[in-house]
Design an enzyme around this catalytic site. Structure first.
Site, PDB file in Angstrom:
ATOM      1  N   CYS A  35       0.839  -1.203   0.000  1.00  0.00           N
ATOM      2  CA  CYS A  35       0.000   0.000   0.000  1.00  0.00           C
ATOM      3  C   CYS A  35       0.877   1.258   0.000  1.00  0.00           C
ATOM      4  O   CYS A  35       1.723   1.430   0.883  1.00  0.00           O
ATOM      5  CB  CYS A  35      -0.911   0.011   1.220  1.00  0.00           C
ATOM      6  SG  CYS A  35      -1.873   1.539   1.384  1.00  0.00           S
ATOM      7  N   HIS A  56      -8.517   7.092   3.355  1.00  0.00           N
ATOM      8  CA  HIS A  56      -8.003   8.356   2.841  1.00  0.00           C
ATOM      9  C   HIS A  56      -9.106   9.098   2.103  1.00  0.00           C
ATOM     10  O   HIS A  56     -10.147   8.540   1.754  1.00  0.00           O
ATOM     11  CB  HIS A  56      -6.830   8.122   1.887  1.00  0.00           C
ATOM     12  CG  HIS A  56      -7.227   7.547   0.560  1.00  0.00           C
ATOM     13  ND1 HIS A  56      -7.635   6.242   0.392  1.00  0.00           N
ATOM     14  CD2 HIS A  56      -7.293   8.102  -0.683  1.00  0.00           C
ATOM     15  CE1 HIS A  56      -7.928   6.001  -0.868  1.00  0.00           C
ATOM     16  NE2 HIS A  56      -7.729   7.131  -1.555  1.00  0.00           N
ATOM     17  N   GLN A 106      -9.591  12.934  -0.553  1.00  0.00           N
ATOM     18  CA  GLN A 106      -8.891  13.767  -1.529  1.00  0.00           C
ATOM     19  C   GLN A 106      -9.351  15.220  -1.422  1.00  0.00           C
ATOM     20  O   GLN A 106     -10.398  15.501  -0.829  1.00  0.00           O
ATOM     21  CB  GLN A 106      -9.143  13.256  -2.952  1.00  0.00           C
ATOM     22  CG  GLN A 106      -8.675  11.836  -3.186  1.00  0.00           C
ATOM     23  CD  GLN A 106      -8.920  11.374  -4.603  1.00  0.00           C
ATOM     24  OE1 GLN A 106      -8.335  11.900  -5.550  1.00  0.00           O
ATOM     25  NE2 GLN A 106      -9.787  10.386  -4.768  1.00  0.00           N
TER      26      GLN A 106
END
Length: 353
Positions: A70, A169, A171
């Protein structure tokens, strides 16, 4: 919060956001990377009046790597990732495969935690507050770039949404224009203001929803509700009760309460379809006022816009997804299979313990 800015081997910016002021971030990116080359181009559709980002270089982006490869986990020994340090609280860095770049804007990745197997809902309130502070700081910094008109912080979660990296996560897209969805809101705000002699449409919507059966949860400073004309099977809008145009406008009381309310909302989303169902795929999207380009919306200024978060899932029931077919994709007319009142009722039923 401590903020430390550094550069990756190919020149991209990376920023550590730490809970502790004594955190030292001096690790160097040891990967032999060439400078990032992008082909991003924004083209305007003359019939629809919207913009499309053409970014062919994204075809080569990392796609569902195994967990031990990852790129969003911390670097460990000889296993080098996008994050040079061996640990982190929150990290933001320029996307290696951006949809927008240079004069066409900027794209960043926000890593919520170093724990690969966690989700945003697993964060502590302190960790969630740090993410909020990072979103706010990036909104401020990106708004000063000459090519940026609007800043959009969001999270895609789940393979069904199209996520290619399983690490928790989100953005941030910094657009060089006002997005079509925001423009629609601003036109409605302008029309309402003109028709009512100055009243604010966001205030009217919030007042209506506060008194309705579609409220899911409410705090002193925030309220979450399923909107009257929800587009998606399970869709919740989260508003601060005091109207502000962007994340920078939130006062300390609202910032302090946000983690508790938002984490509760995410945990309820994971309970909608039952305890034994896989995690609910969702999109979580902050809507903020543009930092420019308001001239075309006559009579409207930034303070007329209301910061809010829209959270929705494409799963309509257990094992079934809501696909955007002919009416939605062809004509942008949504057909919702779940009555908003029933969706709100279900989200109240699954309050986490």
């Amino acid at each position: 919060m401590k903020k430390t800015s550094t550069r990756l081997a190919d020149g991209r910016e990376l920023i550590y956001y730490d809970l502790k002021d004594d955190s030292l971030r001096d690790a160097v990116d040891r990967r032999p990377l060439d400078r990032t080359v992008t082909t991003s181009e924004v083209r305007r559709d003359p019939l629809l009046g919207d913009s499309v980002a053409i970014a062919s270089h994204r075809q080569g982006r990392t796609y569902h790597p195994p967990a031990d490869e990852c790129p969003l986990c911390p670097s460990q020994g000889d296993r080098l990732s996008e994050i040079p340090d061996s640990s982190y609280d929150v990290v933001v860095f320029e996307n290696r495969f951006p949809s927008l770049a240079g004069d066409s804007g900027r794209c960043e990745v926000v890593c919520f935690t170093s724990d690969h197997n966690a989700s945003f809902a697993d964060l502590t309130e302190e960790q969630a507050r740090l993410v909020l502070d990072a979103w706010t700081d990036r909104t401020s910094e990106l708004s000063h770039l000459p090519s940026v008109e609007q800043v959009f912080c969001f999270e895609n979660r789940g393979a069904e949404i199209g996520v290619t990296l399983g690490h928790p996560h989100g953005q941030i897209y910094a657009y060089p224009f006002t997005t079509p969805r925001t423009a629609l809101m601003l036109r409605s705000v302008a029309a309402h203001k003109d028709a009512t002699g100055g009243d604010n449409l966001f205030d009217a919507v919030l007042e209506r929803e506060l008194g309705d059966e579609r409220v899911v949860l409410e705090g002193e400073h925030w309220v979450a509700f399923v909107p009257y004309a929800a587009h998606w099977p399970y869709e919740v809008h989260l508003y601060p009760k005091r109207r502000v145009p962007d994340l920078l406008g939130l006062d300390e009381a609202a910032r302090t309460e946000f983690p508790k309310v938002y984490l509760e909302l995410l945990r309820r989303f994971d309970r909608i379809f039952g305890e034994n169902e896989p995690p609910t795929p969702y999109i979580s999207a902050w809507h903020q006022a543009p930092f420019g380009g308001l001239e075309e919306f006559e009579g409207v200024n930034r303070d007329d816009f209301a910061l809010h978060l829209e959270l929705f899932t494409i799963r309509r029931t257990s094992g079934k997804l809501k696909f955007l077919a002919g009416s939605e994709s062809g004509m942008n007319v949504f057909i919702n299979d779940v009555p908003p009142e029933r969706a709100a009722e279900r989200l109240r039923e699954v309050a986490s313990s």
